[in-house]
Design a protein around this motif. Sequence first.
Motif, PDB file in Angstrom:
ATOM      1  N   PHE A  16       0.827  -1.200   0.000  1.00  0.00           N
ATOM      2  CA  PHE A  16       0.000   0.000   0.000  1.00  0.00           C
ATOM      3  C   PHE A  16       0.866   1.256   0.000  1.00  0.00           C
ATOM      4  O   PHE A  16       0.609   2.210  -0.752  1.00  0.00           O
ATOM      5  N   VAL A  17       1.911   1.260   0.821  1.00  0.00           N
ATOM      6  CA  VAL A  17       2.802   2.415   0.876  1.00  0.00           C
ATOM      7  C   VAL A  17       3.578   2.548  -0.434  1.00  0.00           C
ATOM      8  O   VAL A  17       3.794   3.658  -0.936  1.00  0.00           O
ATOM      9  N   GLU A  34      -3.416  -3.188  -7.916  1.00  0.00           N
ATOM     10  CA  GLU A  34      -3.403  -2.688  -6.531  1.00  0.00           C
ATOM     11  C   GLU A  34      -4.776  -2.813  -5.883  1.00  0.00           C
ATOM     12  O   GLU A  34      -4.898  -3.144  -4.695  1.00  0.00           O
ATOM     13  N   ARG A  35      -5.821  -2.564  -6.657  1.00  0.00           N
ATOM     14  CA  ARG A  35      -7.182  -2.717  -6.123  1.00  0.00           C
ATOM     15  C   ARG A  35      -7.454  -4.180  -5.758  1.00  0.00           C
ATOM     16  O   ARG A  35      -8.055  -4.470  -4.725  1.00  0.00           O
ATOM     17  N   HIS A  36      -7.020  -5.080  -6.635  1.00  0.00           N
ATOM     18  CA  HIS A  36      -7.218  -6.501  -6.355  1.00  0.00           C
ATOM     19  C   HIS A  36      -6.485  -6.912  -5.075  1.00  0.00           C
ATOM     20  O   HIS A  36      -6.993  -7.693  -4.265  1.00  0.00           O
ATOM     21  N   ALA A  37      -5.270  -6.380  -4.892  1.00  0.00           N
ATOM     22  CA  ALA A  37      -4.486  -6.714  -3.701  1.00  0.00           C
ATOM     23  C   ALA A  37      -5.181  -6.226  -2.440  1.00  0.00           C
ATOM     24  O   ALA A  37      -5.231  -6.930  -1.411  1.00  0.00           O
ATOM     25  N   VAL A  97      -9.788   2.211   1.018  1.00  0.00           N
ATOM     26  CA  VAL A  97     -10.772   1.852   2.049  1.00  0.00           C
ATOM     27  C   VAL A  97     -11.971   1.163   1.414  1.00  0.00           C
ATOM     28  O   VAL A  97     -12.502   0.179   1.943  1.00  0.00           O
ATOM     29  N   GLY A  98     -12.389   1.651   0.251  1.00  0.00           N
ATOM     30  CA  GLY A  98     -13.518   1.031  -0.445  1.00  0.00           C
ATOM     31  C   GLY A  98     -13.218  -0.409  -0.847  1.00  0.00           C
ATOM     32  O   GLY A  98     -14.060  -1.294  -0.681  1.00  0.00           O
ATOM     33  N   GLU A  99     -12.010  -0.655  -1.367  1.00  0.00           N
ATOM     34  CA  GLU A  99     -11.646  -2.014  -1.788  1.00  0.00           C
ATOM     35  C   GLU A  99     -11.498  -2.945  -0.585  1.00  0.00           C
ATOM     36  O   GLU A  99     -11.918  -4.102  -0.633  1.00  0.00           O
ATOM     37  N   LEU A 100     -10.883  -2.441   0.488  1.00  0.00           N
ATOM     38  CA  LEU A 100     -10.756  -3.248   1.704  1.00  0.00           C
ATOM     39  C   LEU A 100     -12.133  -3.649   2.237  1.00  0.00           C
ATOM     40  O   LEU A 100     -12.366  -4.809   2.600  1.00  0.00           O
TER      41      LEU A 100
END
Length: 368
Positions: A16-17, A34-37, A97-100
Amino acid sequence: MAKQSTRPAPADTPEFVRALREISLAGRALSIQERHALHDAGATAAEDGLPLRNLITGHLEEMWRSWASLPGVTGARTTDDLKRVGENVIRAAEDAVGELTKGYEETQRWTVRREESLRREFIDDLLTGHDVGHLAERAERYGLRLAGTNVVAAACSSKPFLDSDAASANVQSAMSLRFSSRQVLVATREGLLVCVVPHDLAGAPEEFARRVGEVVGRGAQWRVGLGQPQSGPGGTVRSFEQARNALELADRLDLADRLVKAADLLVYQVLLRDSAALGELVTAVLEPLRQARGGAERLVDTLTAYFASGRVTTATAQSLGIGVRTVTYRLDRVRELTGYRADDPAQGFTLQVAVLGARLLGWPNSAP
């Protein structure tokens, strides 16, 4: 402003960083990868039982800790440059936050559906006797001790009980609060609401009946049948069948009781074990009543009330809402047509058994 850093990100920097570092420089949005991760990270947290709040807080803390060292921040030359970096990073954080959350909630829903499926499969096997060899092991998941003695109560209503009904959920919740959720199993089966409890859990069947009455409402027709205590994995099946048979018998006999116990209806079970002989008795004793004006039903109802009142004509008249003379006339009419006196101990017993048989077999509306 500080000069932009050209050093590569350390190998141990969280993904994420790492994404935030690139976004601070390029001004891009989160990539599909990155969204998938992040989605997968949310799913993994849900599987591990990590609270969603902790998951989100952890990622936002990573963002704030890394903010001052982000390449786009250290390399910003003007306030406008820093503002653009901040907007891009915050937008990426919102998307993260939305993907999590999405990954977390999807996994939670899947887990709930899976648990419900396993629970439904267990209940079906429990109440039908399938896979008896593994029932005891599976029952531990729901707090049931099938090696002990359990009793089953089954509720019916004018409206079938379904898994998705608020009524079913309310009864289950109320029973779990009143007793331990590890002692009580409430579920639906074939339109019935079924409750399985240890036989020595005092007051549980009565509480179940009371809760059913609350959720279906005063104007609804409902009744609870209670099986006898049975032991072992196969005992639950037997107790459930007894509870279901008690409901059927109570309906045939038009009993007023809301809670009917299989143990109290054994005499009717005995009568039904030889339904052919019972039908012959009904035909031999009561068939002449069809000759009465208005048919046999009024005379059978009078006999039913007469025997239920302890063979007291005044109590019979009161329960039927008619005069004592009318009761006497009808009993005399029964004697004239059948040859049996209701007030004679021996003849009255034959009449009473025949009347019980008539109610069990649906006579005179159908042939016994």
